[in-house]
Design a protein around this motif. Structure first.
Motif, mmCIF file in Angstrom:
data_model
loop_
_atom_site.group_PDB
_atom_site.id
_atom_site.type_symbol
_atom_site.label_atom_id
_atom_site.label_comp_id
_atom_site.label_asym_id
_atom_site.label_seq_id
_atom_site.Cartn_x
_atom_site.Cartn_y
_atom_site.Cartn_z
ATOM 1 N N GLU A 96 29.805 -2.249 15.790
ATOM 2 C CA GLU A 96 29.008 -2.590 14.614
ATOM 3 C C GLU A 96 28.997 -4.098 14.393
ATOM 4 N N LYS A 97 30.157 -4.729 14.579
ATOM 5 C CA LYS A 97 30.252 -6.180 14.375
ATOM 6 C C LYS A 97 29.410 -6.926 15.412
ATOM 7 N N PHE A 98 29.470 -6.499 16.667
ATOM 8 C CA PHE A 98 28.693 -7.173 17.707
ATOM 9 C C PHE A 98 27.197 -7.074 17.430
ATOM 10 N N VAL A 99 26.756 -5.917 16.980
ATOM 11 C CA VAL A 99 25.335 -5.737 16.669
ATOM 12 C C VAL A 99 24.952 -6.598 15.475
ATOM 13 N N SER A 100 25.811 -6.629 14.467
ATOM 14 C CA SER A 100 25.549 -7.460 13.298
ATOM 15 C C SER A 100 25.472 -8.940 13.664
ATOM 16 N N ASP A 101 26.307 -9.348 14.625
ATOM 17 C CA ASP A 101 26.315 -10.745 15.070
ATOM 18 C C ASP A 101 25.190 -11.050 16.053
ATOM 19 N N ASP A 102 24.474 -10.007 16.492
ATOM 20 C CA ASP A 102 23.353 -10.154 17.422
ATOM 21 C C ASP A 102 23.773 -10.887 18.694
ATOM 22 N N VAL A 103 24.862 -10.408 19.319
ATOM 23 C CA VAL A 103 25.315 -11.004 20.576
ATOM 24 C C VAL A 103 24.258 -10.791 21.652
ATOM 25 N N ASP A 104 24.323 -11.573 22.711
ATOM 26 C CA ASP A 104 23.325 -11.477 23.777
ATOM 27 C C ASP A 104 23.579 -10.291 24.703
ATOM 28 N N LEU A 105 24.844 -9.880 24.823
ATOM 29 C CA LEU A 105 25.205 -8.768 25.706
ATOM 30 C C LEU A 105 26.552 -8.220 25.265
ATOM 31 N N ILE A 106 26.742 -6.915 25.420
ATOM 32 C CA ILE A 106 28.024 -6.284 25.118
ATOM 33 C C ILE A 106 28.637 -5.796 26.424
ATOM 34 N N PHE A 107 29.888 -6.160 26.651
ATOM 35 C CA PHE A 107 30.643 -5.677 27.801
ATOM 36 C C PHE A 107 31.610 -4.610 27.304
ATOM 37 N N GLY A 108 31.379 -3.352 27.700
ATOM 38 C CA GLY A 108 32.245 -2.249 27.290
ATOM 39 C C GLY A 108 33.258 -1.932 28.375
ATOM 40 N N ASN A 109 34.523 -2.190 28.111
ATOM 41 C CA ASN A 109 35.579 -1.968 29.104
ATOM 42 C C ASN A 109 36.319 -0.684 28.773
#
Length: 342
Positions: A96-109
């Motif tokens: 939720e935080k990453f989406v709110s921050d509008d990051v360029d890409l999410i790396f899910g480990n």
């Protein structure tokens, strides 16, 4: 009412801070990389949110490999890293935080980290690693054509389970003890596969489930007397507490077969595996295709790990009462237990 809302907001903030600051090993690596590149959030070409379910050597290596690939490509990246402490709810808050921050890409480990990210966005590109069954987890439509905003690298070679069970049988053992977190979809799939292959080879299996790393020791002890060996799959909860199983294995002369090379070096007897740095690096290469080349994740095939091979830990064999035959020595790469501080 206002006081209650304030308390809830403070609690949420504390969870997010804890998720981001726990796990000094990964944080230190990230800080070192940022210092080397002198990259700040404002000065970066890209902001990548890194969601890792828990800290343990294999996942840490995957994160390092991912970063190295982007560094080798010359990208100026700011990494916003968060560790979920093994808690799926924390993983959701991180997403939720990453989406709110509008990051360029999410790396899910990990599987839950990537699923949480996908639950939150179909717009931000997501690259995963350390996912056992990307199709079964609902992350991609197929490995060749992912079909959405997600692609990445799996952490289970299709042949690994078959070869591990075959090795157990080859060494003359008749029953396998399995410990896993039934709340991890990737673990459930692996256990199903182990049971199928074991049954085909005439071996018995006995299971013990856990929901937290603190329960692993008791789960291992509950299998003593029922099974000849332990086979530890790539379950994040159990691998993070692997030393508990190793202790029981040594005390009871029950060999501990593992599914990661890092776990062999930590003291597991034997395992077919690969270097998690490599699958992290390959995931990073896919991220470069997205960030630098403008490709769409749906058009980038997901992939399985390469270079699967057998490692046997000579120190662990002695502690667990296993005699290494000449045939096994020729078949495997022989290693010793990685000492703390090396």
């Amino acid at each position: 009412m206002k006081k209650m809302v304030l308390m809830m907001l403070v609690g949420l903030l504390m969870v997010l801070v804890a998720c981001g600051e726990d796990g000094d090993g990964v944080e230190a690596e990230v800080e070192e990389n940022q210092a080397d590149n002198e990259v700040t959030r404002d000065g970066a070409d890209f902001v990548v949110g890194v969601s890792q379910i828990v800290e343990h050597p294999s996942l840490d290596r995957a994160t390092e490999g991912f970063q190295e690939a982007l560094k080798d490509a010359g990208l100026e990246v700011f990494y916003d890293i968060s560790l979920a402490q093994g808690d799926n709810q924390n993983a959701q808050l991180i997403a939720e935080k990453f989406v709110s921050d509008d990051v360029d890409l999410i790396f899910g480990n990990s599987t839950p980290s990537t699923q949480s990210a996908l639950n939150e966005t179909r717009d931000i590109p997501i690259v995963f690693t350390s996912v056992t069954d990307p199709i079964g987890a609902g992350l991609v439509e197929s490995m060749e054509a992912p079909g959405g905003n997600v692609t990445g690298t799996a952490d289970m070679h299709p042949d690994a389970v078959f070869q591990a069970v075959e090795l157990v049988e080859h060494l003359g053992y008749e029953s396998i003890g399995l410990i896993y977190n039934s709340g991890e979809q990737n673990s459930v799939r692996q256990i199903e596969l182990v049971n199928e292959v074991a049954d085909e080879n005439g071996l018995e299996t006995h299971e013990s489930t856990v929901s937290a790393s603190s329960e692993v020791m008791q789960a291992a002890e509950s299998l003593v007397g029922q099974t000849d060996v332990f086979l530890i799959i790539t379950d994040n909860t159990v691998v993070s507490a692997l030393e508990s199983v190793l202790s029981v294995g040594q005390d009871e002369s029950m060999p501990v077969f593992v599914s990661e090379l890092d776990s062999v070096e930590r003291g597991g007897f034997a395992g077919y595996g690969f270097d998690y740095f490599d699958i992290g690096y390959e995931a990073g290469e896919k991220a470069v295709q997205i960030l630098q080349d403008g490709e769409n994740p749906k058009d980038i095939p997901a992939s399985y790990p390469q270079n699967l091979f057998l490692q046997v830990n000579e120190d662990a064999a002695e502690k667990m009462g296993v005699e290494l035959t000449d045939e096994l020595r020729e078949r495997a790469e022989i290693v010793t237990t990685e000492e703390e501080g090396e």
